[in-house]
Scaffold this motif. Sequence first.
Motif, PDB file in Angstrom:
ATOM      1  N   GLY A 191      15.501 -22.625  87.838  1.00  0.00           N
ATOM      2  CA  GLY A 191      14.194 -22.052  87.532  1.00  0.00           C
ATOM      3  C   GLY A 191      14.178 -21.313  86.201  1.00  0.00           C
ATOM      4  N   SER A 192      13.028 -20.671  85.942  1.00  0.00           N
ATOM      5  CA  SER A 192      12.815 -19.986  84.667  1.00  0.00           C
ATOM      6  C   SER A 192      12.184 -18.624  84.885  1.00  0.00           C
ATOM      7  N   LEU A 193      12.382 -17.770  83.918  1.00  0.00           N
ATOM      8  CA  LEU A 193      11.735 -16.460  83.872  1.00  0.00           C
ATOM      9  C   LEU A 193      11.443 -16.134  82.414  1.00  0.00           C
ATOM     10  N   ARG A 194      10.503 -15.229  82.232  1.00  0.00           N
ATOM     11  CA  ARG A 194      10.244 -14.729  80.882  1.00  0.00           C
ATOM     12  C   ARG A 194      10.429 -13.211  80.915  1.00  0.00           C
ATOM     13  N   LEU A 195      11.422 -12.750  80.192  1.00  0.00           N
ATOM     14  CA  LEU A 195      11.694 -11.329  80.092  1.00  0.00           C
ATOM     15  C   LEU A 195      10.987 -10.775  78.861  1.00  0.00           C
ATOM     16  N   SER A 196      10.437  -9.590  79.002  1.00  0.00           N
ATOM     17  CA  SER A 196       9.733  -8.968  77.888  1.00  0.00           C
ATOM     18  C   SER A 196      10.281  -7.572  77.637  1.00  0.00           C
ATOM     19  N   CYS A 197      10.168  -7.158  76.399  1.00  0.00           N
ATOM     20  CA  CYS A 197      10.635  -5.824  76.013  1.00  0.00           C
ATOM     21  C   CYS A 197       9.662  -5.237  75.008  1.00  0.00           C
ATOM     22  N   ALA A 198       9.283  -3.997  75.237  1.00  0.00           N
ATOM     23  CA  ALA A 198       8.404  -3.284  74.324  1.00  0.00           C
ATOM     24  C   ALA A 198       9.122  -2.045  73.824  1.00  0.00           C
ATOM     25  N   PHE A 243      21.051  -8.106  75.850  1.00  0.00           N
ATOM     26  CA  PHE A 243      22.395  -8.141  76.401  1.00  0.00           C
ATOM     27  C   PHE A 243      22.255  -8.253  77.912  1.00  0.00           C
ATOM     28  N   ARG A 244      23.344  -8.544  78.581  1.00  0.00           N
ATOM     29  CA  ARG A 244      23.302  -8.582  80.039  1.00  0.00           C
ATOM     30  C   ARG A 244      24.623  -8.097  80.603  1.00  0.00           C
ATOM     31  N   GLN A 245      24.537  -7.612  81.840  1.00  0.00           N
ATOM     32  CA  GLN A 245      25.735  -7.157  82.522  1.00  0.00           C
ATOM     33  C   GLN A 245      25.702  -7.632  83.967  1.00  0.00           C
ATOM     34  N   ALA A 246      26.635  -8.479  84.289  1.00  0.00           N
ATOM     35  CA  ALA A 246      26.769  -8.988  85.649  1.00  0.00           C
ATOM     36  C   ALA A 246      27.619  -8.019  86.467  1.00  0.00           C
ATOM     37  N   PRO A 247      27.489  -8.046  87.769  1.00  0.00           N
ATOM     38  CA  PRO A 247      28.276  -7.151  88.612  1.00  0.00           C
ATOM     39  C   PRO A 247      29.777  -7.289  88.355  1.00  0.00           C
ATOM     40  N   TYR A 279      19.545  -7.448  82.625  1.00  0.00           N
ATOM     41  CA  TYR A 279      19.299  -7.807  81.234  1.00  0.00           C
ATOM     42  C   TYR A 279      18.727  -6.593  80.503  1.00  0.00           C
ATOM     43  N   TYR A 280      19.378  -6.241  79.411  1.00  0.00           N
ATOM     44  CA  TYR A 280      19.007  -5.064  78.643  1.00  0.00           C
ATOM     45  C   TYR A 280      18.444  -5.450  77.285  1.00  0.00           C
ATOM     46  N   CYS A 281      17.449  -4.706  76.870  1.00  0.00           N
ATOM     47  CA  CYS A 281      16.882  -4.856  75.534  1.00  0.00           C
ATOM     48  C   CYS A 281      17.456  -3.766  74.635  1.00  0.00           C
ATOM     49  N   ALA A 282      17.725  -4.122  73.389  1.00  0.00           N
ATOM     50  CA  ALA A 282      18.285  -3.153  72.448  1.00  0.00           C
ATOM     51  C   ALA A 282      17.588  -3.275  71.098  1.00  0.00           C
ATOM     52  N   VAL A 283      17.528  -2.161  70.399  1.00  0.00           N
ATOM     53  CA  VAL A 283      16.859  -2.109  69.101  1.00  0.00           C
ATOM     54  C   VAL A 283      17.831  -1.618  68.029  1.00  0.00           C
ATOM     55  N   ARG A 284      17.868  -2.333  66.933  1.00  0.00           N
ATOM     56  CA  ARG A 284      18.601  -1.885  65.747  1.00  0.00           C
ATOM     57  C   ARG A 284      17.568  -1.401  64.744  1.00  0.00           C
ATOM     58  N   THR A 285      17.742  -0.189  64.267  1.00  0.00           N
ATOM     59  CA  THR A 285      16.711   0.392  63.407  1.00  0.00           C
ATOM     60  C   THR A 285      16.935   0.168  61.924  1.00  0.00           C
ATOM     61  N   ALA A 286      18.104  -0.313  61.541  1.00  0.00           N
ATOM     62  CA  ALA A 286      18.369  -0.506  60.118  1.00  0.00           C
ATOM     63  C   ALA A 286      19.388  -1.624  59.923  1.00  0.00           C
ATOM     64  N   ALA A 287      19.394  -2.152  58.724  1.00  0.00           N
ATOM     65  CA  ALA A 287      20.382  -3.166  58.394  1.00  0.00           C
ATOM     66  C   ALA A 287      21.765  -2.525  58.325  1.00  0.00           C
ATOM     67  N   GLY A 335      16.952  -1.754  81.546  1.00  0.00           N
ATOM     68  CA  GLY A 335      17.346  -3.051  82.085  1.00  0.00           C
ATOM     69  C   GLY A 335      16.386  -3.597  83.112  1.00  0.00           C
ATOM     70  N   THR A 336      16.419  -4.904  83.267  1.00  0.00           N
ATOM     71  CA  THR A 336      15.629  -5.577  84.289  1.00  0.00           C
ATOM     72  C   THR A 336      16.539  -6.572  85.002  1.00  0.00           C
ATOM     73  N   GLN A 337      16.471  -6.562  86.319  1.00  0.00           N
ATOM     74  CA  GLN A 337      17.384  -7.372  87.125  1.00  0.00           C
ATOM     75  C   GLN A 337      16.910  -8.819  87.206  1.00  0.00           C
ATOM     76  N   VAL A 338      17.835  -9.720  86.951  1.00  0.00           N
ATOM     77  CA  VAL A 338      17.589 -11.144  87.154  1.00  0.00           C
ATOM     78  C   VAL A 338      18.592 -11.629  88.194  1.00  0.00           C
ATOM     79  N   THR A 339      18.080 -12.179  89.257  1.00  0.00           N
ATOM     80  CA  THR A 339      18.936 -12.700  90.321  1.00  0.00           C
ATOM     81  C   THR A 339      18.627 -14.172  90.519  1.00  0.00           C
ATOM     82  N   VAL A 340      19.659 -14.992  90.404  1.00  0.00           N
ATOM     83  CA  VAL A 340      19.494 -16.425  90.550  1.00  0.00           C
ATOM     84  C   VAL A 340      20.191 -16.862  91.834  1.00  0.00           C
ATOM     85  N   SER A 341      19.424 -17.440  92.728  1.00  0.00           N
ATOM     86  CA  SER A 341      19.986 -17.885  94.016  1.00  0.00           C
ATOM     87  C   SER A 341      20.307 -19.369  93.974  1.00  0.00           C
TER      88      SER A 341
END
Length: 125
Positions: free
Chosen positions: A16-23, A36-40, A93-101, A118-124
Motif C-alpha cells: 500500500g501507500s501513504l502520504r506523509l506531510s510536514c509543516a 528520517f525514520r526509526q524502526a523498533p 518517520y521524522y521530519c527535520a529542517v536544516r536552516t543553513a547551507a 514523528g508520525t508512526q507508519v505501520t505496515v502489516s
Amino acid sequence: QVHPVESGGGLVQAGGSLRLSCAASRTFSNYAMAWFRQAPGKEREFVSAIVWSSGNTYYADFVNGRFTISGDNAKNTVDLQVSSLKTEDTAIYYCAVRTAARRTSYSLQSGYDYWGQGTQVTVSS
C-alpha cells in the motif's frame, strides 16, 4: 510552533501507500528538509531530503524508487509519498529542517536543526 509537525502516518497493508506531510515554522530560515525514520530497536536512519535552492532531492538506497519527496518552500512544507510499502518500512518517520547551507551530508542527523515528534507508519503483512 518552532519544531516541524508531521502528519499522515497510519496502518497500511504491505504494497500500500501513504502520504506523509510536514509543516515547519516560518520563523526560521529553511535551507533543506528531510525525512528520517526509526524502526523498533534500530537507529534512526536517513530516508530522503530536498534542498530548496537547487531543487535537488536525495534518497537512501533502500528507497529504490518507492518514495517521492516534494514540497513547497514558500509554505515550509514537505511531503513524502511512500508506496509499495514493506513490513520493514514500519517505523516512526521524522521530519527535520536544516536552516543553513553547511558541508554536512544531507543524510546525517547532525546536519539538521529542528526535528518533529514523528508520525508512526505501520505496515502489516
